[in-house]
Every structure is written in C-alpha cells, then in structure tokens.
Motif scaffolding. Sequence first.
Motif, PDB file in Angstrom:
ATOM      1  N   SER A 137      81.414  18.897 -60.426  1.00 11.81           N
ATOM      2  CA  SER A 137      81.750  17.960 -59.348  1.00 11.81           C
ATOM      3  C   SER A 137      83.160  18.124 -58.799  1.00 11.81           C
ATOM      4  CB  SER A 137      81.583  16.523 -59.848  1.00 11.81           C
ATOM      5  OG  SER A 137      80.285  16.315 -60.351  1.00 11.81           O
ATOM      6  N   ILE A 138      84.043  18.739 -59.558  1.00  9.38           N
ATOM      7  CA  ILE A 138      85.431  18.871 -59.124  1.00  9.38           C
ATOM      8  C   ILE A 138      85.580  19.638 -57.809  1.00  9.38           C
ATOM      9  CG2 ILE A 138      87.618  20.021 -59.703  1.00  9.38           C
ATOM     10  CD1 ILE A 138      87.275  19.010 -62.563  1.00  9.38           C
ATOM     11  N   PRO A 139      84.840  20.729 -57.572  1.00 10.74           N
ATOM     12  CA  PRO A 139      85.007  21.452 -56.301  1.00 10.74           C
ATOM     13  C   PRO A 139      84.796  20.559 -55.076  1.00 10.74           C
ATOM     14  CG  PRO A 139      83.827  22.826 -57.856  1.00 10.74           C
ATOM     15  CD  PRO A 139      83.946  21.480 -58.502  1.00 10.74           C
ATOM     16  N   ASP A 140      83.711  19.773 -55.052  1.00 12.40           N
ATOM     17  CA  ASP A 140      83.467  18.876 -53.917  1.00 12.40           C
ATOM     18  C   ASP A 140      84.506  17.764 -53.843  1.00 12.40           C
ATOM     19  OD1 ASP A 140      81.267  20.273 -53.072  1.00 12.40           O
ATOM     20  OD2 ASP A 140      79.822  19.004 -54.123  1.00 12.40           O
ATOM     21  N   LEU A 141      84.944  17.287 -55.001  1.00  9.32           N
ATOM     22  CA  LEU A 141      85.952  16.230 -55.046  1.00  9.32           C
ATOM     23  C   LEU A 141      87.250  16.707 -54.410  1.00  9.32           C
ATOM     24  CD1 LEU A 141      86.691  13.370 -56.204  1.00  9.32           C
ATOM     25  CD2 LEU A 141      87.517  14.565 -58.246  1.00  9.32           C
ATOM     26  N   VAL A 142      87.680  17.915 -54.770  1.00 11.82           N
ATOM     27  CA  VAL A 142      88.936  18.463 -54.252  1.00 11.82           C
ATOM     28  C   VAL A 142      88.802  18.840 -52.778  1.00 11.82           C
ATOM     29  CG1 VAL A 142      90.581  20.363 -54.475  1.00 11.82           C
ATOM     30  CG2 VAL A 142      89.648  19.271 -56.526  1.00 11.82           C
ATOM     31  N   LYS A 143      87.680  19.421 -52.411  1.00  6.86           N
ATOM     32  CA  LYS A 143      87.459  19.830 -51.029  1.00  6.86           C
ATOM     33  C   LYS A 143      87.526  18.644 -50.072  1.00  6.86           C
ATOM     34  CE  LYS A 143      84.101  22.235 -48.086  1.00  6.86           C
ATOM     35  NZ  LYS A 143      82.762  22.898 -48.042  1.00  6.86           N
ATOM     36  N   GLY A 144      87.080  17.494 -50.531  1.00 10.79           N
ATOM     37  CA  GLY A 144      87.043  16.316 -49.664  1.00 10.79           C
ATOM     38  C   GLY A 144      88.303  15.474 -49.674  1.00 10.79           C
ATOM     39  N   LEU A 145      89.327  15.886 -50.392  1.00 10.76           N
ATOM     40  CA  LEU A 145      90.581  15.122 -50.421  1.00 10.76           C
ATOM     41  C   LEU A 145      91.154  14.956 -49.017  1.00 10.76           C
ATOM     42  CD1 LEU A 145      92.559  16.519 -53.500  1.00 10.76           C
ATOM     43  CD2 LEU A 145      91.880  14.135 -53.147  1.00 10.76           C
ATOM     44  N   SER A 146      91.583  13.735 -48.700  1.00 19.41           N
ATOM     45  CA  SER A 146      92.153  13.485 -47.388  1.00 19.41           C
ATOM     46  C   SER A 146      93.008  12.225 -47.426  1.00 19.41           C
ATOM     47  CB  SER A 146      91.037  13.324 -46.339  1.00 19.41           C
ATOM     48  OG  SER A 146      91.569  13.011 -45.072  1.00 19.41           O
ATOM     49  N   ALA A 147      93.979  12.153 -46.537  1.00 16.09           N
ATOM     50  CA  ALA A 147      94.861  10.986 -46.459  1.00 16.09           C
ATOM     51  C   ALA A 147      94.318   9.996 -45.439  1.00 16.09           C
ATOM     52  CB  ALA A 147      96.272  11.413 -46.094  1.00 16.09           C
ATOM     53  N   THR A 148      93.059   9.608 -45.579  1.00 19.45           N
ATOM     54  CA  THR A 148      92.418   8.706 -44.621  1.00 19.45           C
ATOM     55  C   THR A 148      91.929   7.445 -45.323  1.00 19.45           C
ATOM     56  OG1 THR A 148      90.220   9.678 -44.939  1.00 19.45           O
ATOM     57  CG2 THR A 148      91.645  10.674 -43.253  1.00 19.45           C
ATOM     58  N   ALA A 149      91.751   6.402 -44.515  1.00 19.77           N
ATOM     59  CA  ALA A 149      91.225   5.146 -45.044  1.00 19.77           C
ATOM     60  C   ALA A 149      89.807   5.331 -45.569  1.00 19.77           C
ATOM     61  CB  ALA A 149      91.255   4.073 -43.960  1.00 19.77           C
ATOM     62  N   GLU A 150      89.033   6.212 -44.930  1.00 17.32           N
ATOM     63  CA  GLU A 150      87.662   6.464 -45.373  1.00 17.32           C
ATOM     64  C   GLU A 150      87.637   7.023 -46.786  1.00 17.32           C
ATOM     65  OE1 GLU A 150      83.694   8.840 -43.829  1.00 17.32           O
ATOM     66  OE2 GLU A 150      85.664   9.766 -43.559  1.00 17.32           O
ATOM     67  N   LYS A 151      88.499   7.994 -47.087  1.00 19.30           N
ATOM     68  CA  LYS A 151      88.496   8.608 -48.404  1.00 19.30           C
ATOM     69  C   LYS A 151      89.056   7.655 -49.453  1.00 19.30           C
ATOM     70  CE  LYS A 151      86.324  12.163 -47.248  1.00 19.30           C
ATOM     71  NZ  LYS A 151      86.750  13.546 -47.450  1.00 19.30           N
ATOM     72  N   SER A 152      89.952   6.756 -49.043  1.00 24.98           N
ATOM     73  CA  SER A 152      90.402   5.718 -49.971  1.00 24.98           C
ATOM     74  C   SER A 152      89.234   4.816 -50.339  1.00 24.98           C
ATOM     75  CB  SER A 152      91.524   4.891 -49.346  1.00 24.98           C
ATOM     76  OG  SER A 152      91.896   3.828 -50.213  1.00 24.98           O
ATOM     77  N   LYS A 153      88.369   4.507 -49.376  1.00 24.43           N
ATOM     78  CA  LYS A 153      87.186   3.697 -49.661  1.00 24.43           C
ATOM     79  C   LYS A 153      86.228   4.432 -50.586  1.00 24.43           C
ATOM     80  CE  LYS A 153      87.309   1.053 -45.333  1.00 24.43           C
ATOM     81  NZ  LYS A 153      87.740  -0.199 -45.975  1.00 24.43           N
ATOM     82  N   PHE A 154      86.109   5.745 -50.419  1.00 24.95           N
ATOM     83  CA  PHE A 154      85.278   6.535 -51.332  1.00 24.95           C
ATOM     84  C   PHE A 154      85.788   6.389 -52.766  1.00 24.95           C
ATOM     85  CE2 PHE A 154      83.475   9.948 -48.206  1.00 24.95           C
ATOM     86  CZ  PHE A 154      82.855   8.926 -47.496  1.00 24.95           C
ATOM     87  N   ALA A 155      87.115   6.479 -52.919  1.00 24.56           N
ATOM     88  CA  ALA A 155      87.713   6.319 -54.247  1.00 24.56           C
ATOM     89  C   ALA A 155      87.461   4.910 -54.781  1.00 24.56           C
ATOM     90  CB  ALA A 155      89.206   6.610 -54.186  1.00 24.56           C
TER      91      ALA A 155
END
Length: 387
Positions: A137-155
């Motif tokens: 799962s780490i490859p997809d996790l790292v690939k999707g890293l972003s400084a956006t509100a959407e990715k904060s919601k994912f977290a």
Amino acid sequence: MRKNGVNRELSKIEGGLCAPFGFKANGVYAGFGQNIGQKDLMLITADRPCPTACVFSKTWTQCGASVTSKNHLKKGLMQAIFVNGGVVNACREDVALLAEKACRELALKTGISANETVIATMGALGYPIKLETFENSIPDLVKGLSATAEKSKFAAEVVSTNGDLQEFAYSFKLGDIPCKIGGVFTCSGSVFLTTDVAISPEMLQKALSAGVKDTLDLLCVGGTSAPHDIACIMANGRAGNYKISSADTEYGKFAVILKEVLTEICHRIASSGRGKAFSCRVLGARSIQSARMLAKSVVGAYSVRQGLAEGCVEAEELVYLAVKADHELRCEGIRVVLNGCALFDGGRKFSLQKEALCALLERAEPEITISLGAGNYSATAIGQLFH
C-alpha cells in the motif's frame, strides 16, 4: 527579528493537516481492518526534518509502534508521521521489529529516513498484522501525497469513526505574525498535529507535555487508556515568527494556544457519536495533583454521569469526592455550582426541582464547578454523557 506580541483568538479555517504551509498528507485503504474500503493507512510529511514532540500512553504496556517512535525521537527532528488503522500492532513478539521494518519500507519510497519517522497504530486488538500489507500500500500512499484539503480529509478518514471527519485547522497570531495549526484525532484520544510555528524541539515537547496533562489526561470517555494512544505535533517554522527557544513569555503564548486546541479536541471527542460533553472545573485546590484528581474523579463517576443525564445531581456526592481527594478539606468551605446555580455552599445543600434542573442542563453544556478555598491551583476535566 522582533519578538511575538499578544496571542490572538483562534479562528477556524479549512485545510486540516495541510493548512500550515509545508505539509502534505494522504490516506488509503490498505486492508488492515475488517471494514472493506475504509481507509486505514495515513501519512503526513513535512518538506524538511522539523521539531517534533510526542506524548505516549502511560499504561503499563506499550505497543511496537510506540517503542519504535521513542527510539526515533531522540534527536527531536522528524519528517513523517505514519499511521495504520484497523488493527493494533500488538499481541506478537516482534511488534517493534515490524514497526521498524514498515518505516524502512516507507523510506525506500519517500527518501525520508526511517529514523525521522513517527509511527503509530490504532484499531482492533487481537488481529494479525503483516509487513506485506504495508509494502503493498505504501506506493499508492506516497504517490497520492498532496498539500490539499482533500488529502487531509483522506488522512482524517483513517482515524475517524461514526462517519464524522475528525479534523480541524485554526489560524492565530503570535504578535502580528499569522500562524496556523491543523490536525486529526481519534475518539480514543490520539492526536496528530501540524503547525508552522518556529520553536525548538525542547520547547515544543515541553508545551505538548504540559498541554496533555491538563487536557487529554483529564478526558474521560471510555475509562481506560489504550497502550497505543499518542499525541504528536510537528512544527516546521514556516510562519517566520520569533523562534521560541526558551521557557520565556514567547513560549507561554504558544503553550496557551496549544492547550486551547487540545481542550477543543477533548470537547469534540466527548461530543462525538451519541455523546454529550460535560466538564468539572476545580478551583482553589491545595495542589495541582489534587485538583486534577478531583476533576477527573467527578467526570469519571458513573453516578454523576447518570445523574446529569437524568436531571438529578446529588451535591453531597460531589462534596464527598472533594474530601476524598484532599482529607484536610472542611465541608463548610466547599462550594458546588452547576451551570451557575449553587447546589452546595457554606455547609448547606440547596434544593433544585428536577424540572428546573433539566431545563438548566438543556440550555448549555453541563459544567460543574467545585471551589475548595484551600489553595491557588485549578484544573478542568471533560467527560461524556449519553442520551
């Protein structure tokens, strides 16, 4: 650079973990837990190693992630927070080794040193956890890293329950310097924070430790602290404020802000699901220890919670709890107030009709104030009522 001035009021903003500049986040479904499709692997990264502080659960046993993170934190500079949900990394002999291997696997994909990673774990106890689940799962996790509100919601989805996203972000000022703080939290009391405040690792740890003692340590929603609970904060200094490097007035201003944020988190945890938050404020205690002990014993007492829920509060029980916390107290010196209405004062109990009490409790969050008149120490604990 001039020093910071007076703290300003916290203002809610959007962005969660990514509200402070310089942080990225993401959350994905890895398959740790029993809920298919529920995101259960979270990553927060800073654009450079930065001061990081953690406070771990004080229960007698520690999970592998906590042991590994403590070893990594010795220098106080970290660049990543790596959290799995769904299942706790415990109940096997090599839990610490598994956590370390997961950090090394993350390092291969991000370039962030394994020794600069805080790793945490949460979820159900007693289910198997495998390194392969991290690796896949780490490859997809790292690939999707972003400084956006959407990715904060994912977290946030990784740590959230009841369908509510348990995230937040605030702006505030140290002097006239705008600063931000964001984070996510679990219903059990684990908290992950990011801020752009410039502060040394030592002062950041001091502020977090002090804040946790007066907030999360005094929160009572389940009765038992899990061995994997953790409070963690990263501070990358991007705000450009006067760097806080000693326990001076500048440190005090930031410590107040951090405590306010942690207090708000406690209220939100206690209000989650079917719960309703209530608090006990102790004033005039002889020591900080007795103030904290009494405040938490009140919010943790089943009879008190049940009484508030049913509109029936026994003032004498609160007096007895006060005397138990400090045997030298005299009953006539104790004052008990509920939402501004005196229940006990000067050795006298005041009656309040159940209808009036229910109306009082419906108008606002229940707050019990116990004034002891024995010293200068105070503490506030937060508990949870169920409808």
